[in-house]
Design an enzyme around this catalytic site. Structure first.
Site, mmCIF file in Angstrom:
data_model
loop_
_atom_site.group_PDB
_atom_site.id
_atom_site.type_symbol
_atom_site.label_atom_id
_atom_site.label_comp_id
_atom_site.label_asym_id
_atom_site.label_seq_id
_atom_site.Cartn_x
_atom_site.Cartn_y
_atom_site.Cartn_z
ATOM 1 N N GLY A 4 77.060 11.917 -55.903
ATOM 2 C CA GLY A 4 76.568 12.808 -57.095
ATOM 3 C C GLY A 4 76.524 12.105 -58.376
ATOM 4 O O GLY A 4 77.013 11.037 -58.541
ATOM 5 N N MET A 57 70.177 18.798 -61.462
ATOM 6 C CA MET A 57 69.703 17.590 -62.199
ATOM 7 C C MET A 57 68.521 16.929 -61.482
ATOM 8 O O MET A 57 68.545 16.158 -60.739
ATOM 9 C CB MET A 57 71.057 16.432 -61.935
ATOM 10 N N HIS A 76 41.158 25.141 -43.929
ATOM 11 C CA HIS A 76 41.125 24.855 -42.465
ATOM 12 C C HIS A 76 40.523 23.424 -42.440
ATOM 13 O O HIS A 76 39.512 23.156 -42.742
ATOM 14 C CB HIS A 76 40.561 25.555 -41.395
#
Ligand code: FAD
Ligand code: NAI
Length: 466
Positions: free
Chosen positions: A272, A319, A445
C-alpha cells in the site's frame, strides 16, 4: 516576516497529476499561478516512478511474452527471441522523459512559474522554498503519497525494493518475492514473471486484489497461476534478512502457526501507499490531518485553514492519477469562482495485467453489505467472436443493476482491453443509465465491447449469445 520573493493568486505544492493539472486549469482561468516541485522533473509519482514507467514495462514485457510464446497459436513462427533488458529500460526512460518534458512545455505555455525545491509552510499564507519566501492568496497541497514501510523489511531499493526499485532492476531476478497481492504487486510481478523470474506473491488476506469484486479476484488468481505466478495467501512476512546472495524471508500464517523461510533474489514491498506530508510544515500553517495521516478536507477540498486546499493521494479516496487530475480541475474551478465537482461514485480503476481488470462502482460484496437489492448480468469472453479471434477468451463482464430501478450500480470486467471497455460503463453511470440503456445501445460487431452489451442484456436474462 521577510518580504516574499513573489506573490501569487495560487501556489500549488507538488507537480503530480493532481498538482500540475490544478496549476494548468488555474492558469487557464486567469489566476497568477506557481507550482513547487522538489523533483527535478515534473509529473510526480505518476509520470516519473508510477503509472507511466510501469505501463511502458508492462506493454514491452507483454510483447516479449507474445513473441516468445503466444504468436505460434496464430501461425506465426518467431525464432531467436531474446530479451534486451537495457533496451527495454531505454524504452521506459524515453517514454517517461517525453511525458515529463510535456508537462514542462504545458507550464511554459500557460505561464506557470515553476519553483524547484521543497516547500515548507512558515505561516498560513507563506511558504519557503530553497531559502526564499513566497506568498499566495490560496495554496493547494498536492504532495501525493509514498510506499508504506513494513517492520522487519528494510528497503534498500537494490535487493529489497519498492515499486521505484522494481521499475529499474538491472537484471531479471531468479526468484522475486512480492509482499502484497494488490495492484503494484500484480502489475510489477507480471512484468518480471514475463521476463523470466519465478514470482511468489505473499498476501496477508485470503485473496488477492482485496478491494475488487470477489469473483474477479478469484479468476485473476487462477489466470496468473496458469501464467506461472505462485501465491501464498493468508500469510505475513515478519522479517527479511539480506545474505551474500539474496534475501531470506520469514513467513508466518496470518492467523498464527509455524513460520517458514523463503529465499529470494529480490523482494518487492508493495503493501500500500501512505499520504506524504514530510517536511511540509503543516504545523506552522495549522492544517489538520485525519487518523490515517491524510490532509483533512471537505467536499470542496478545503482544509481547516482558510485559503489552504488539498487534493490527490494526500487526501481521502482512491490513490489514482485520474482521481487526482479530476480533483485538480475541480479545485482550480472552485478557486476561480466556478462549480468544480468530482463524482466519486463513477471513478474507474484498472489493473494493467494480462488480462486487465477494470471496475467502476460497487462490487457484489459492497452491495450485499449495504443491503441493496441488485441483479447481476454476466457474459464470458469465451462467447465473444472478437475475443476468440484474438485468442483472448479468458474473463467476463459483470453488470450489477438496482433490482427495482435497473440503474447501473457497478461494472466489473476481467479480460483483454478491460481498461478501455470500462469507459462506456463509467459514462453510463455518470449519466445515471440503466442496464437496459446499455443493452439497447448498438455496439459494433465484432468487438470486445459486445460483451458489455450482452452482460447488460443478461441482467434481465436476455443475453443472445449464451
Ligand atoms: P504525486 O504524483 O505523488 O505527486 C506529488 C508530488 O509532490 C511529487 O512529485 C513530490 O515530489 C512532490 N512533493 C511532495 N512534497 C513536496 C514538497 N514539500 N515540496 C515540493 N514538492 C513536494 N494510478 C493510476 O491511476 N493508474 C496507474 O496505472 C497507476 N500506476 C501506478 C504505478 C505505480 C508503481 C505507483 C507507485 C502508482 C501508480 N498509480 C497509478 C498511482 C498514481 O501514481 C497516484 O495516484 C498519483 O500520482 C497521485 O497524484 P498526486 O498528484 O496526488 O501525487
Ligand atoms: P494495494 O492497496 O493495492 O495492495 C496492497 C496489498 O498488500 C493488499 O492486498 C493488502 O491486503 C496487502 N498487505 C497489506 N499488508 C500486508 C502485509 N503485511 N503482508 C502481506 N500483504 C499485505 O497497494 P499497492 O499495490 O502497494 O499499491 C498502492 C496504490 O497505488 C494502489 O492502491 C493504487 O491506488 C495505486 N496504484 C494504482 C495502479 C493502477 O491504477 N493500475 C497501479 C499501481 C498502483
Amino acid at each position: 516576516m521577510t518580504e516574499p520573493a513573489a506573490t501569487y493568486d495560487l501556489i500549488v505544492i507538488g507537480a503530480g497529476p493532481g498538482g500540475y493539472v490544478a496549476a494548468i486549469r488555474a492558469a487557464q482561468l486567469g489566476l497568477k499561478t506557481a507550482c513547487v516541485e522538489k523533483m527535478p522533473t515534473l509529473g510526480g509519482t505518476c509520470l516519473n516512478i508510477g503509472c507511466i514507467p510501469s505501463k511502458a514495462l508492462l506493454h514491452a514485457s507483454e510483447r516479449f511474452e507474445e513473441a516468445g510464446h503466444s504468436l505460434a497459436a496464430f501461425g506465426i513462427k518467431v525464432a531467436g527471441v531474446e530479451l534486451d533488458l537495457p533496451g527495454m529500460m531505454g524504452h521506459k526512460d524515453k517514454v517517461v522523459k517525453a511525458n515529463t518534458d510535456g508537462v514542462d512545455f504545458l507550464f511554459k505555455k500557460n505561464k506557470i512559474d515553476r519553483l524547484l525545491g521543497t516547500a515548507r509552510f512558515t505561516a498560513k499564507d507563506r511558504i519557503e522554498v530553497e531559502g526564499k519566501s513566497y506568498a499566495a492568496k490560496n495554496f493547494v497541497i498536492a504532495t501525493g503519497s509514498d510506499s508504506t514501510p513494513l517492520k522487519g523489511v528494510e528497503v534498500d531499493e537494490t535487493r529489497i525494493v519498492t515499486s521505484t526499485g522494481a521499475l529499474s532492476l538491472p537484471e531479471v531476478p531468479k526468484h522475486l518475492v512480492v509482499i502484497g497481492g494488490g495492484v503494484i504487486g500484480l502489475e510489477l510481478g507480471s512484468v518480471w514473471s514475463r521476463l523470466g523470474a519465478k514470482v511468489t506473491v505473499v498476501e496477508f488476506l485470503d485473496r488477492i486484489l482485496p478491494t475488487n469484486d470477489g469473483e474477479v479476484s478469484k479468476q485473476m488468481q487462477r489466470i496468473l497461476t496458469k501464467q506461472g505466478m505462485a501465491f501464498k495467501l493468508g500469510s505475513k512476512v515478519t522479517s527479511a534478512t539480506k545474505t551474500d546472495t539474496g534475501v531470506t524471508l520469514t513467513v508466518e500464517p496470518a492467523k498464527g502457526g509455524d513460520a517458514e523461510t523463503i529465499e529470494a533474489d529480490v523482494v518487492l514491498l508493495s503493501i500500500g501507499r501512505r499520504p506524504y506530508t514530510d517536511g511540509l510544515g503543516l504545523d506552522a500553517a495549522g492544517v489538520e490531518l485525519d487518523e490515517r495521516g491524510r490532509v483533512k478536507t471537505d467536499r470542496h477540498f478545503r482544509t481547516n485553514v482558510e485559503g489552504i486546499y488539498a487534493i490527490g493521494d494526500v487526501i481521502a479516496g482512491p490513490m489514482l492519477a485520474h482521481k487526482a487530475e479530476d480533483e485538480g480541475v475541480a479545485v482550480a474551478e472552485i478557486l476561480a469562482g466556478q462549480a468544480g465537482h468530482v463524482n466519486y461514485d463513477a471513478i474507474p480503476s484498472v489493473v494493467y495485467t494480462w488480462p486487465e481488470v477494470a471496475s467502476v462502482g460497487r462490487s457484489e460484496e459492497e452491495l450485499k453489505q449495504a443491503g441493496v437489492a441488485y441483479k447481476a448480468g454476466k457474459f464470458p469472453f469465451l462467447a465473444n467472436g472478437k475475443a476468440r479471434a484474438m485468442n483472448a477468451t479468458d474473463g467476463f463482464v459483470k453488470v450489477l443493476a438496482d433490482a427495482k430501478t435497473d440503474r447501473v450500480l457497478g461494472v466489473h470486467i476481467i479480460g483483454a482491453e478491460a481498461g478501455i471497455l470500462i469507459a462506456e460503463c463509467v459514462l453510463a453511470m455518470e449519466f445515471g443509465a440503466s442496464a437496459e440503456d446499455i443493452a439497447r445501445t448498438c455496439h459494433a460487431h465484432p468487438t470486445l465491447s459486445e460483451a458489455v452489451k450482452e452482460a447488460a442484456l443478461a441482467v434481465d436474462g436476455r443475453a443472445i449469445h449464451i
